[in-house]
Design a protein around this motif. Structure first.
Motif, short mmCIF file in Angstrom:
data_model
loop_
_atom_site.label_atom_id
_atom_site.label_comp_id
_atom_site.label_asym_id
_atom_site.label_seq_id
_atom_site.Cartn_x
_atom_site.Cartn_y
_atom_site.Cartn_z
N MET A 9 0.76 -1.34 0.10
CA MET A 9 -0.04 -0.03 0.07
C MET A 9 0.85 1.43 0.05
SD MET A 9 -3.30 -1.06 0.11
CE MET A 9 -3.98 0.46 0.71
N LEU A 10 0.34 2.43 -0.54
CA LEU A 10 0.88 3.43 -0.66
C LEU A 10 1.01 4.12 1.02
CD1 LEU A 10 -0.47 5.63 -3.41
CD2 LEU A 10 1.92 4.88 -3.31
N LYS A 11 2.22 4.62 1.33
CA LYS A 11 2.24 5.12 2.64
C LYS A 11 1.16 6.22 2.81
CE LYS A 11 7.24 4.32 3.33
NZ LYS A 11 8.46 4.51 3.58
N PRO A 12 0.68 6.63 3.97
CA PRO A 12 -0.43 7.27 4.44
C PRO A 12 -0.31 9.03 3.73
CG PRO A 12 -0.05 5.94 6.25
CD PRO A 12 1.05 5.75 5.28
N GLU A 13 1.04 9.02 3.78
CA GLU A 13 1.36 10.72 3.32
C GLU A 13 1.47 10.78 2.06
OE1 GLU A 13 5.28 8.68 4.69
OE2 GLU A 13 3.16 8.69 5.52
N ILE A 14 1.42 9.87 1.08
CA ILE A 14 1.57 9.80 -0.24
C ILE A 14 0.10 9.78 -0.93
CG2 ILE A 14 2.46 8.50 -2.22
CD1 ILE A 14 4.56 9.46 -0.41
N GLU A 73 5.75 3.35 -0.30
CA GLU A 73 4.97 2.22 -0.04
C GLU A 73 5.43 1.28 1.21
OE1 GLU A 73 3.35 0.59 -4.37
OE2 GLU A 73 5.41 0.10 -3.83
N TYR A 74 4.56 0.79 1.88
CA TYR A 74 4.91 -0.10 2.89
C TYR A 74 4.11 -1.46 2.54
CZ TYR A 74 -0.03 0.43 4.65
OH TYR A 74 -1.46 0.50 5.01
N TYR A 75 4.56 -2.51 3.22
CA TYR A 75 3.92 -3.94 2.89
C TYR A 75 3.76 -4.76 4.25
CZ TYR A 75 8.82 -5.50 3.48
OH TYR A 75 10.19 -5.69 4.20
N THR A 76 2.83 -5.57 3.86
CA THR A 76 2.67 -6.56 5.04
C THR A 76 3.03 -7.94 4.42
OG1 THR A 76 0.41 -6.65 4.65
CG2 THR A 76 1.10 -5.16 6.30
N VAL A 77 3.33 -9.22 5.24
CA VAL A 77 3.52 -10.62 4.83
C VAL A 77 2.58 -11.37 5.64
CG1 VAL A 77 4.97 -12.33 4.42
CG2 VAL A 77 5.61 -10.00 3.76
N ARG A 78 2.07 -12.05 5.17
CA ARG A 78 1.06 -13.10 5.94
C ARG A 78 0.81 -14.44 5.21
NH1 ARG A 78 -4.28 -13.04 3.94
NH2 ARG A 78 -4.66 -11.18 2.70
#
Length: 87
Positions: A9-14, A73-78
């Motif tokens: 996801m895009l970072k909140p400030e982007i 962007e940031y990411y999560t892995v699950r």
């Protein structure tokens, strides 16, 4: 075999122009009450072996170097449960 999901996801400030376009279109389509829309990417990786910590570390490395632009962007892995059907 295991399935690992990487959500990016895009970072909140982007600024997210695609998310904003969807948000503006929703009321015109009869969908009210949505305050904000953020659009992202989802990658589903089928691993050869189990989703142990070593495999997840490799997936995180993939996300860090290739799947996500970590500047914006940031990411999560699950790990996602798979429904295995046996005959």
């Amino acid at each position: 075999m295991a399935r690992v999901v990487v959500d990016v996801m895009l970072k909140p400030e982007i600024l997210d122009p695609q998310g904003q376009a969807v948000q503006r279109a929703l009321p015109r389509l009869g969908f009210e009450g949505v305050r904000e829309v953020r659009q992202g990417k989802r990658f589903e990786l089928e691993l050869d072996g189990p989703a142990d910590e070593a495999a997840l570390d490799k997936v995180r490395e993939m996300a860090e170097t290739f799947l996500a632009n970590t500047v914006i962007e940031y990411y999560t892995v699950r790990v996602e449960e798979t429904d295995e059907v046996t005959a």
